[in-house]
Design a protein around this motif. Sequence first.
Motif, PDB file in Angstrom:
ATOM      1  N   LYS A  71       0.829  -1.208   0.000  1.00  0.00           N
ATOM      2  CA  LYS A  71       0.000   0.000   0.000  1.00  0.00           C
ATOM      3  C   LYS A  71       0.863   1.258   0.000  1.00  0.00           C
ATOM      4  CE  LYS A  71      -4.157  -1.809   2.162  1.00  0.00           C
ATOM      5  NZ  LYS A  71      -5.093  -1.697   3.282  1.00  0.00           N
ATOM      6  N   ILE A  72       1.907   1.241   0.799  1.00  0.00           N
ATOM      7  CA  ILE A  72       2.805   2.395   0.860  1.00  0.00           C
ATOM      8  C   ILE A  72       3.477   2.612  -0.494  1.00  0.00           C
ATOM      9  CG2 ILE A  72       4.954   3.262   1.881  1.00  0.00           C
ATOM     10  CD1 ILE A  72       4.048   1.813   4.485  1.00  0.00           C
ATOM     11  N   GLN A  73       3.961   1.527  -1.105  1.00  0.00           N
ATOM     12  CA  GLN A  73       4.625   1.640  -2.397  1.00  0.00           C
ATOM     13  C   GLN A  73       3.665   2.114  -3.476  1.00  0.00           C
ATOM     14  OE1 GLN A  73       6.246  -2.257  -2.925  1.00  0.00           O
ATOM     15  NE2 GLN A  73       7.905  -1.933  -1.471  1.00  0.00           N
ATOM     16  N   ALA A  74       2.433   1.601  -3.481  1.00  0.00           N
ATOM     17  CA  ALA A  74       1.448   2.008  -4.482  1.00  0.00           C
ATOM     18  C   ALA A  74       1.097   3.481  -4.322  1.00  0.00           C
ATOM     19  CB  ALA A  74       0.193   1.142  -4.364  1.00  0.00           C
ATOM     20  N   SER A  75       0.968   3.918  -3.086  1.00  0.00           N
ATOM     21  CA  SER A  75       0.666   5.321  -2.825  1.00  0.00           C
ATOM     22  C   SER A  75       1.792   6.219  -3.320  1.00  0.00           C
ATOM     23  CB  SER A  75       0.445   5.523  -1.328  1.00  0.00           C
ATOM     24  OG  SER A  75       0.237   6.874  -1.049  1.00  0.00           O
ATOM     25  N   PHE A  76       3.021   5.826  -3.052  1.00  0.00           N
ATOM     26  CA  PHE A  76       4.169   6.626  -3.484  1.00  0.00           C
ATOM     27  C   PHE A  76       4.282   6.640  -5.004  1.00  0.00           C
ATOM     28  CE2 PHE A  76       8.674   7.098  -4.580  1.00  0.00           C
ATOM     29  CZ  PHE A  76       8.902   8.337  -4.021  1.00  0.00           C
ATOM     30  N   ARG A  77       4.085   5.497  -5.638  1.00  0.00           N
ATOM     31  CA  ARG A  77       4.151   5.442  -7.105  1.00  0.00           C
ATOM     32  C   ARG A  77       3.062   6.307  -7.736  1.00  0.00           C
ATOM     33  NH1 ARG A  77       5.125  -0.795  -6.753  1.00  0.00           N
ATOM     34  NH2 ARG A  77       7.387  -0.820  -6.606  1.00  0.00           N
ATOM     35  N   GLY A  78       1.877   6.290  -7.145  1.00  0.00           N
ATOM     36  CA  GLY A  78       0.803   7.138  -7.635  1.00  0.00           C
ATOM     37  C   GLY A  78       1.149   8.609  -7.497  1.00  0.00           C
ATOM     38  N   HIS A  79       1.737   8.961  -6.369  1.00  0.00           N
ATOM     39  CA  HIS A  79       2.166  10.345  -6.141  1.00  0.00           C
ATOM     40  C   HIS A  79       3.182  10.768  -7.194  1.00  0.00           C
ATOM     41  CE1 HIS A  79       3.989  13.835  -4.230  1.00  0.00           C
ATOM     42  NE2 HIS A  79       5.140  13.210  -4.263  1.00  0.00           N
ATOM     43  N   MET A  80       4.162   9.918  -7.448  1.00  0.00           N
ATOM     44  CA  MET A  80       5.190  10.258  -8.430  1.00  0.00           C
ATOM     45  C   MET A  80       4.601  10.352  -9.838  1.00  0.00           C
ATOM     46  SD  MET A  80       7.829  10.870  -6.706  1.00  0.00           S
ATOM     47  CE  MET A  80       9.043  11.019  -7.993  1.00  0.00           C
ATOM     48  N   THR A  81       3.662   9.463 -10.174  1.00  0.00           N
ATOM     49  CA  THR A  81       3.040   9.497 -11.494  1.00  0.00           C
ATOM     50  C   THR A  81       2.229  10.774 -11.663  1.00  0.00           C
ATOM     51  OG1 THR A  81       2.954   7.090 -11.556  1.00  0.00           O
ATOM     52  CG2 THR A  81       1.485   8.271 -13.050  1.00  0.00           C
ATOM     53  N   ARG A  82       1.443  11.139 -10.644  1.00  0.00           N
ATOM     54  CA  ARG A  82       0.656  12.369 -10.729  1.00  0.00           C
ATOM     55  C   ARG A  82       1.566  13.587 -10.860  1.00  0.00           C
ATOM     56  NH1 ARG A  82      -2.148   9.389  -6.990  1.00  0.00           N
ATOM     57  NH2 ARG A  82      -1.143  10.432  -5.243  1.00  0.00           N
ATOM     58  N   LYS A  83       2.674  13.581 -10.151  1.00  0.00           N
ATOM     59  CA  LYS A  83       3.627  14.681 -10.223  1.00  0.00           C
ATOM     60  C   LYS A  83       4.238  14.762 -11.622  1.00  0.00           C
ATOM     61  CE  LYS A  83       7.759  16.345  -7.859  1.00  0.00           C
ATOM     62  NZ  LYS A  83       8.745  16.047  -6.816  1.00  0.00           N
ATOM     63  N   LYS A  84       4.561  13.607 -12.189  1.00  0.00           N
ATOM     64  CA  LYS A  84       5.154  13.552 -13.523  1.00  0.00           C
ATOM     65  C   LYS A  84       4.152  14.020 -14.577  1.00  0.00           C
ATOM     66  CE  LYS A  84       7.539  10.257 -16.508  1.00  0.00           C
ATOM     67  NZ  LYS A  84       7.943   8.855 -16.635  1.00  0.00           N
ATOM     68  N   ILE A  85       2.897  13.580 -14.452  1.00  0.00           N
ATOM     69  CA  ILE A  85       1.871  13.966 -15.413  1.00  0.00           C
ATOM     70  C   ILE A  85       1.596  15.462 -15.320  1.00  0.00           C
ATOM     71  CG2 ILE A  85      -0.593  13.759 -15.937  1.00  0.00           C
ATOM     72  CD1 ILE A  85      -0.337  10.785 -15.232  1.00  0.00           C
ATOM     73  N   LYS A  86       1.527  15.991 -14.119  1.00  0.00           N
ATOM     74  CA  LYS A  86       1.270  17.411 -13.937  1.00  0.00           C
ATOM     75  C   LYS A  86       2.371  18.235 -14.591  1.00  0.00           C
ATOM     76  CE  LYS A  86       0.175  20.847 -10.447  1.00  0.00           C
ATOM     77  NZ  LYS A  86       0.029  21.120  -9.015  1.00  0.00           N
TER      78      LYS A  86
END
Length: 73
Positions: free
Chosen positions: A32-47
């Motif tokens: 869960k922690i890893q998925a949350s962090f990966r999602g954060h990084m993906t959203r940051k990259k997309i933004k």
Amino acid sequence: MDCCNEGACTKLDEDILDIPLDDPDANAAAAKIQASFRGHMTRKKIKGGEIERKTKDAECANSTRGGDLRNGD
């Protein structure tokens, strides 16, 4: 400068090593922690990519070249 005393580091290292790696609950929590962090990084990259894309779209709209490359013009 090392602010960690030898005894304190040893206790911390022992605590870290006490985590059972085969515990299903620990694995689920880590996932869960890893998925949350990966999602954060993906959203940051997309933004960041959207900002770049907007400036590129504006440059393309201001271009003097006419024609649609998809049609071979």
